[in-house]
Design a protein around this motif. Structure first.
Motif, PDB file in Angstrom:
ATOM      1  N   GLU A 165      -5.570   3.802  17.915  1.00  0.00           N
ATOM      2  CA  GLU A 165      -5.682   2.336  17.925  1.00  0.00           C
ATOM      3  C   GLU A 165      -7.113   1.902  17.636  1.00  0.00           C
ATOM      4  O   GLU A 165      -7.349   0.935  16.894  1.00  0.00           O
ATOM      5  N   SER A 175     -10.751   0.558  10.932  1.00  0.00           N
ATOM      6  CA  SER A 175     -10.326   0.472   9.532  1.00  0.00           C
ATOM      7  C   SER A 175     -10.235  -0.983   9.065  1.00  0.00           C
ATOM      8  O   SER A 175     -10.497  -1.288   7.904  1.00  0.00           O
ATOM      9  N   THR A 220      -7.738   2.249  14.072  1.00  0.00           N
ATOM     10  CA  THR A 220      -7.105   1.163  13.318  1.00  0.00           C
ATOM     11  C   THR A 220      -8.001  -0.065  13.284  1.00  0.00           C
ATOM     12  O   THR A 220      -8.176  -0.713  12.240  1.00  0.00           O
TER      13      THR A 220
END
Length: 622
Positions: free
Chosen positions: A85, A91, A88
């Motif tokens: 997570e 990103s 993520t």
């Protein structure tokens, strides 16, 4: 520019270890409290009691350690999800950068993080294969509830006719396992509801030998022979001498179990002989099947293309020889009078377990365990030591079931000494198996066969030495004629023999049929069988000990019966779990044996092209 490193988390494993120690210490304290409350002074100092308590703690500690490992894996999985997570979110930030910034960031990160780690061939970067040399690359780790197991490796194909014979042995063995344990499940329920029926054919006295003989001669014997028909020619590097002889053995043994079951339910039995309740004409069919098998195996070994006889064939051939000998001795009427019958009963009963089931199964393990680990057995010499010492000591111990009886005191003493001598083959055999795992324990997580072998090895050690502990006069006085011996027999015949046989079956059937069992149902089978066995045996050992103490204190017999009611309830619960696991095993066998329809793309394409709606086109002339 580097990705922000996640905050360091406190290690989770140490608290779990501390919790494990607390559980073990609590168990020890409970045992000590029980010793003070329910035993006379000095009972807990007896060597047999101490050995048994130690043997009971070993599988419990092993199970707790496994629980710790599983919990640690779960926490690691949670940590991985949180890291994912966070990755993520990072990103999403990277998406705000332009191409030049991303390339510069990537190069800078690679330069800063790269270092030599003696794994340069693997490298820290994503796999790149411009020439197409690599396959089955998976860059995403999937979090699964059931970890994927390694599938069976393709081996050189064996004779399809032999494969068919082996599958028939294993298929009929599975049928008798389900049938025999279904009867056992019903008999176990009768402990809690004795008036469930009033039919003579379903009475406890008739169904109990139906259960034991079906799982002994139907399930265990047929499964051992089926696995043996794979091992004997394989380690001899030659085809089996006679397939026809194998089919005759299969027919005769199945016929003996069918006729024996009907006769026992009808009340026709060889009274007074435990595990030899079949009348002699029925048992003769089984004996003829063994004689045919012995001739077949001996001819195969004699024609071998190897210099030495591998240790598996030593165990297997010797087991068949002993089974024939003890059957003849048990059914010869000249010995069956007075104390002679009792002595022969002890010899037959114990040699059946130790020199037929145990000896044959150990021979199978000496092949299937190294095969599954893809490495040789640790020590051939230890295997031979265990073989000869078991033959020497085990043939002496039958009468330790009749301590304090009218049998000569000297014969009882010889049996006790022989029982103590069994430490030699058990320790040497266990050492051989455990050391074979050395350097290969990591393979257990990716295998659905090795856990069965591990459980078998654990109970081979604990269950066998528990038998040694029960042989002493002090412990015999306490435990004999109680449910403790029922628990012991299930720890050995189920915890050792059945688990070893399941490991061997899951090892070779996918190689014979090229069809894998569903991994999740194999896992369910394993855990239900293991947990069910523990629910079955531990309460019976505990209750059996209390019952023996009550008898020694002169408590009326009926009070010990009332006291055992809750322990028999646990017996029924554990037996139910074991029975359901056998149904799941039967389903797994069906999935491994039943042919599945697959589509061959090439053949299907050719068939479609040959249909009227299609025609071949010469592209070159178009």
């Amino acid at each position: 520019m580097k990705a922000p490193s996640p905050a360091r988390r406190k290690p989770i494993f140490p608290p779990l270890v501390k919790a494990l120690f607390v559980v073990v210490l609590s168990f020890a304290a409970t045992t000590a409290a029980f010793a003070q409350a329910g035993t006379d002074e000095g009972l807990m100092s007896l060597p047999g009691i101490l050995i048994t308590i130690t043997l009971l703690i070993i599988p419990v500690v092993a199970a707790l350690l496994l629980l710790v490992v599983k919990a640690n894996a779960l926490f690691k999985s949670i940590k991985t999800r949180k890291d994912t997570e966070e990755a993520t979110r990072f990103s999403e930030y990277l998406k705000t950068l332009n191409v030049e910034q991303l390339e510069a960031l990537q190069k800078d990160r690679e330069h800063q993080e790269y270092h030599l780690n003696n794994k340069e061939l693997s490298g820290p970067f994503s796999p790149q294969d411009s020439k197409g040399l690599l396959s089955n690359i998976n860059e995403r780790a999937n979090i699964r509830f059931i970890e994927a197991k390694r599938k069976a490796l393709n081996r050189p194909n064996i004779d399809p006719s032999l494969s068919r014979l082996i599958l028939w042995f294993l298929g009929t063995a599975t049928f008798w396992l389900v049938f025999g344990t279904s009867v056992g499940e019903y008999v176990g329920i009768k402990f809690v509801a004795p008036d469930v029926d009033q039919v003579s054919w379903l009475s406890f006295g008739r169904l109990r030998p139906v259960h034991t003989n079906a799982v002994f001669w139907g399930w265990s014997s047929l499964a051992m022979l089926g696995l043996g028909y794979y091992v004997v020619p394989r380690v001899s590097n030659i085809q089996i001498h006679s397939l026809k002889a194998g089919w005759w053995t299969l027919i005769l043994i199945n016929a003996s179990v069918v006729f024996g079951t009907i006769a026992l339910m009808a009340g026709i039995n060889n009274g007074g002989g435990e595990y030899r309740e079949y009348i002699w004409p029925i048992q003769l069919l089984f004996g003829i099947g063994l004689i045919i098998t012995l001739f077949n195996f001996l001819k195969t070994v004699a024609n071998r293309k190897t210099t030495e006889i591998y240790v598996s064939n030593w165990y297997i051939v010797a087991a068949v020889m002993f089974a024939i000998v003890i059957s003849i001795v048990a059914y010869v009427p000249n010995f069956q009078n007075g104390l002679g019958e009792t002595i022969i009963q002890g010899y037959y009963m114990h040699q059946g377990v130790g020199m037929w089931f145990m000896l044959f199964t150990l021979g199978l393990v000496y092949y299937y365990l190294p095969q599954q680990l893809n490495k040789p057995i640790y020590s051939y010499s230890l295997g031979i030591l265990a073989f000869w010492s078991q033959i020497f000591f085990y043939t002496l111990i039958g009468t330790h079931h009749f301590v304090f009886s009218a049998i000569p005191w000297s014969l009882q003493t010889v049996a006790i000494v022989g029982s103590a001598g069994m430490i030699i083959p058990v320790v040497s055999g266990t050492t051989n198996f455990v050391m074979t795992f050395r350097g290969s324990w990591h393979k257990v997580a990716g295998s659905y066969t090795l856990p069965f072998f591990i459980v078998g090895i654990i109970f081979y050690f604990t269950g066998s030495l528990q038998g040694t502990a029960e042989a002493f006069r002090s412990t015999n006085l306490l435990w004999h004629f109680t449910d403790f011996t029922v628990a012991h027999s299930h720890l050995t015949m189920y915890g050792i023999i059945a688990f070893f046989l399941w490991g061997g079956i899951y090892a070779i059937v996918p190689r014979l049929t090229h069809q894998e069992p569903p991994q999740i149902t194999v896992g369910i089978h394993f855990w239900m069988a293991f947990i069910g066995m523990m629910f079955y045996t531990v309460p019976l050992m505990w209750g059996g000990t209390l019952r023996g103490l009550m008898w020694m204190d002169g408590v009326p017999f009926i009070e010990s019966v009332v006291m055992m009611a809750p322990y028999w309830l646990w017996r029924a619960i554990g037996g139910s779990l074991m029975w359901v696991s056998h149904l799941i095993f039967a389903y797994n066998m069906y999935r491994m044996i039943n042919p599945r329809k697959t589509v061959n793309i090439n053949d299907a394409a050719v068939r479609k092209l040959n249909q009227k709606d299609y025609e071949l086109v010469d592209i070159a002339n178009e």
